[in-house]
Motif scaffolding. Structure first.
Motif, PDB file in Angstrom:
ATOM      1  N   HIS A 258      10.396   2.498 -16.331  1.00 34.30           N
ATOM      2  CA  HIS A 258       9.499   1.745 -17.221  1.00 34.30           C
ATOM      3  C   HIS A 258       9.374   0.296 -16.726  1.00 34.30           C
ATOM      4  O   HIS A 258      10.370  -0.397 -16.525  1.00 34.30           O
ATOM      5  CB  HIS A 258      10.033   1.757 -18.652  1.00 34.30           C
ATOM      6  N   GLY A 259       8.141  -0.147 -16.503  1.00 30.26           N
ATOM      7  CA  GLY A 259       7.901  -1.509 -16.043  1.00 30.26           C
ATOM      8  C   GLY A 259       8.214  -1.747 -14.578  1.00 30.26           C
ATOM      9  O   GLY A 259       8.139  -2.882 -14.111  1.00 30.26           O
ATOM     10  N   ARG A 260       8.536  -0.671 -13.843  1.00 32.85           N
ATOM     11  CA  ARG A 260       8.951  -0.836 -12.454  1.00 32.85           C
ATOM     12  C   ARG A 260       7.937  -0.303 -11.453  1.00 32.85           C
ATOM     13  O   ARG A 260       8.054  -0.573 -10.256  1.00 32.85           O
ATOM     14  CB  ARG A 260      10.292  -0.140 -12.228  1.00 32.85           C
ATOM     15  N   ILE A 261       6.972   0.488 -11.934  1.00 29.92           N
ATOM     16  CA  ILE A 261       5.976   1.035 -11.020  1.00 29.92           C
ATOM     17  C   ILE A 261       4.576   0.843 -11.607  1.00 29.92           C
ATOM     18  O   ILE A 261       4.413   0.581 -12.800  1.00 29.92           O
ATOM     19  CB  ILE A 261       6.218   2.527 -10.730  1.00 29.92           C
ATOM     20  N   VAL A 262       3.580   0.976 -10.758  1.00 26.54           N
ATOM     21  CA  VAL A 262       2.187   0.762 -11.138  1.00 26.54           C
ATOM     22  C   VAL A 262       1.502   2.110 -11.346  1.00 26.54           C
ATOM     23  O   VAL A 262       1.468   2.945 -10.436  1.00 26.54           O
ATOM     24  CB  VAL A 262       1.440  -0.041 -10.051  1.00 26.54           C
ATOM     25  N   ALA A 263       0.962   2.328 -12.551  1.00 27.80           N
ATOM     26  CA  ALA A 263       0.222   3.547 -12.845  1.00 27.80           C
ATOM     27  C   ALA A 263      -1.229   3.406 -12.373  1.00 27.80           C
ATOM     28  O   ALA A 263      -1.670   2.333 -11.960  1.00 27.80           O
ATOM     29  CB  ALA A 263       0.270   3.846 -14.340  1.00 27.80           C
ATOM     30  N   ARG A 264      -1.970   4.489 -12.458  1.00 28.67           N
ATOM     31  CA  ARG A 264      -3.296   4.560 -11.839  1.00 28.67           C
ATOM     32  C   ARG A 264      -4.253   3.465 -12.288  1.00 28.67           C
ATOM     33  O   ARG A 264      -5.002   2.920 -11.479  1.00 28.67           O
ATOM     34  CB  ARG A 264      -3.920   5.928 -12.132  1.00 28.67           C
ATOM     35  N   VAL A 273      -6.643  -5.619  -9.061  1.00 27.92           N
ATOM     36  CA  VAL A 273      -7.248  -4.361  -8.661  1.00 27.92           C
ATOM     37  C   VAL A 273      -6.278  -3.248  -9.011  1.00 27.92           C
ATOM     38  O   VAL A 273      -5.057  -3.461  -9.031  1.00 27.92           O
ATOM     39  CB  VAL A 273      -7.574  -4.363  -7.142  1.00 27.92           C
ATOM     40  N   THR A 274      -6.780  -2.072  -9.323  1.00 28.33           N
ATOM     41  CA  THR A 274      -5.935  -0.942  -9.699  1.00 28.33           C
ATOM     42  C   THR A 274      -5.877   0.080  -8.567  1.00 28.33           C
ATOM     43  O   THR A 274      -6.783   0.140  -7.725  1.00 28.33           O
ATOM     44  CB  THR A 274      -6.476  -0.241 -10.956  1.00 28.33           C
ATOM     45  N   PRO A 275      -4.843   0.918  -8.525  1.00 25.13           N
ATOM     46  CA  PRO A 275      -4.822   2.019  -7.552  1.00 25.13           C
ATOM     47  C   PRO A 275      -6.072   2.891  -7.651  1.00 25.13           C
ATOM     48  O   PRO A 275      -6.581   3.351  -6.625  1.00 25.13           O
ATOM     49  CB  PRO A 275      -3.553   2.782  -7.931  1.00 25.13           C
ATOM     50  N   GLN A 276      -6.552   3.116  -8.859  1.00 26.59           N
ATOM     51  CA  GLN A 276      -7.756   3.931  -9.027  1.00 26.59           C
ATOM     52  C   GLN A 276      -8.948   3.341  -8.275  1.00 26.59           C
ATOM     53  O   GLN A 276      -9.729   4.075  -7.660  1.00 26.59           O
ATOM     54  CB  GLN A 276      -8.093   4.054 -10.517  1.00 26.59           C
ATOM     55  N   GLU A 277      -9.083   2.027  -8.317  1.00 26.72           N
ATOM     56  CA  GLU A 277     -10.195   1.369  -7.638  1.00 26.72           C
ATOM     57  C   GLU A 277     -10.066   1.423  -6.117  1.00 26.72           C
ATOM     58  O   GLU A 277     -11.059   1.232  -5.403  1.00 26.72           O
ATOM     59  CB  GLU A 277     -10.304  -0.087  -8.103  1.00 26.72           C
ATOM     60  N   LEU A 278      -8.855   1.683  -5.637  1.00 28.66           N
ATOM     61  CA  LEU A 278      -8.626   1.732  -4.193  1.00 28.66           C
ATOM     62  C   LEU A 278      -8.575   3.159  -3.654  1.00 28.66           C
ATOM     63  O   LEU A 278      -8.372   3.352  -2.454  1.00 28.66           O
ATOM     64  CB  LEU A 278      -7.324   1.008  -3.852  1.00 28.66           C
TER      65      LEU A 278
END
Length: 288
Positions: A258-264, A273-278
């Motif tokens: 929790h709070g340690r990784i980036v969700a989509r 920028v989000t992973p989804q946008e990339l």
């Protein structure tokens, strides 16, 4: 119109010259050292506190995709014809093949101190002084193949093993997972020694010198290596149509991630920028 990233082994002499010239100019302007600083800042491991964005996490691939784009934009401000080439280490596997030529990145470091003595990034030319580092050396170092503890570059079959996995990543979303494309490509394995390094990690280990650790950006081969890693994400997406970046939602309260990784759909630091946008950059560039 999308521009094209090409295999380093296919570049013409003129293309090699323009790429090197643009890279040296970005270094001269002081911009390059900011990329080194950023990579050191975000080089955090499983055991450390806080968010992991660049390594040992699902966002390894989108983080480095955006990182590459920022460097490429800096190069193209110098010369709009330049793109970042990729190094296919499943094919160019010797210490004298692409990209280790005098016209491109130069060769191996000398035996005594691993200082790179050939090519445009050799310290003696005065154009590539290491200013941001985790050591006090100011010259570029390499130890191709790590002769004292020999290792080989990853093979086509080892890369295919990663590309075959249809799931992007799995819990607990770190360096310990044995399933999922992301870590099979990033290359954190079990056990000890060189054999526990796979794919991406093994290449860093094979180059040695400055490519080991957070300051690996000091070696320009970093970008050619990560362009090839980025190409693998592109190939994985085409192979597994509909497969998406995971996790789709953040781990909940009580989860150790929790709070340690980036969700989509979460912002990927240090960018907005989000992973989804990339996930799809086809309008920006493609691979030859």
């Amino acid at each position: 119109m999308a521009y094209v990233r090409r295999d380093a082994g296919t570049l013409t002499r003129a293309e090699q010259r323009r790429f090197v010239k643009a890279l040296l100019e970005v270094k001269r302007r002081g911009e390059y050292d900011e990329f080194v600083r950023m990579h050191i800042e975000y080089f955090s491991a499983d055991g450390e506190h806080g968010l992991r964005a660049a390594h040992m996490a699902p966002s390894f691939l989108p983080w480095h995709r955006r990182f590459l784009l920022d460097l490429e934009r800096a190069l193209r401000r110098v010369d709009s014809s330049v793109t970042v080439p990729y190094w296919d280490w499943t094919r160019d596997r010797t210490t004298t093949s692409a990209p280790w030529t005098d016209r491109l990145l130069g060769g191996d470091g000398r035996r005594s101190d691993h200082q790179v003595m050939t090519g445009p990034f050799a310290y003696r030319h005065g154009n590539w002084t290491i200013k941001v580092n985790v050591t006090d050396r100011d010259f570029l170092t390499r130890e191709l193949g790590r002769p004292r503890r020999p290792m080989d570059l990853p093979t086509k079959s080892e890369l295919a093993w990663a590309l075959k996995d249809p799931v992007y990543d799995v819990a607990p979303w770190d360096s310990t997972v044995t399933r999922g494309f992301r870590n099979k490509l990033e290359g954190w394995g079990t056990g000890r020694g060189n054999t526990s390094w796979r794919n991406h990690n093994r290449v860093h280990g094979w180059v040695g010198g400055d490519m080991l650790g957070g300051a690996s950006v000091n070696d320009p081969v970093f970008w050619l290596h990560h362009a090839f890693i980025d190409l693998q994400w592109y190939r994985w997406q085409r192979r597994h149509r509909g497969a998406r970046y995971l996790p789709a939602t953040p781990p909940g309260q009580g989860d150790r991630q929790h709070g340690r990784i980036v969700a989509r759909r979460q912002s990927l630091p240090p960018w907005d920028v989000t992973p989804q946008e990339l996930e799809d950059v086809g309008r920006i560039y493609r691979y030859a």
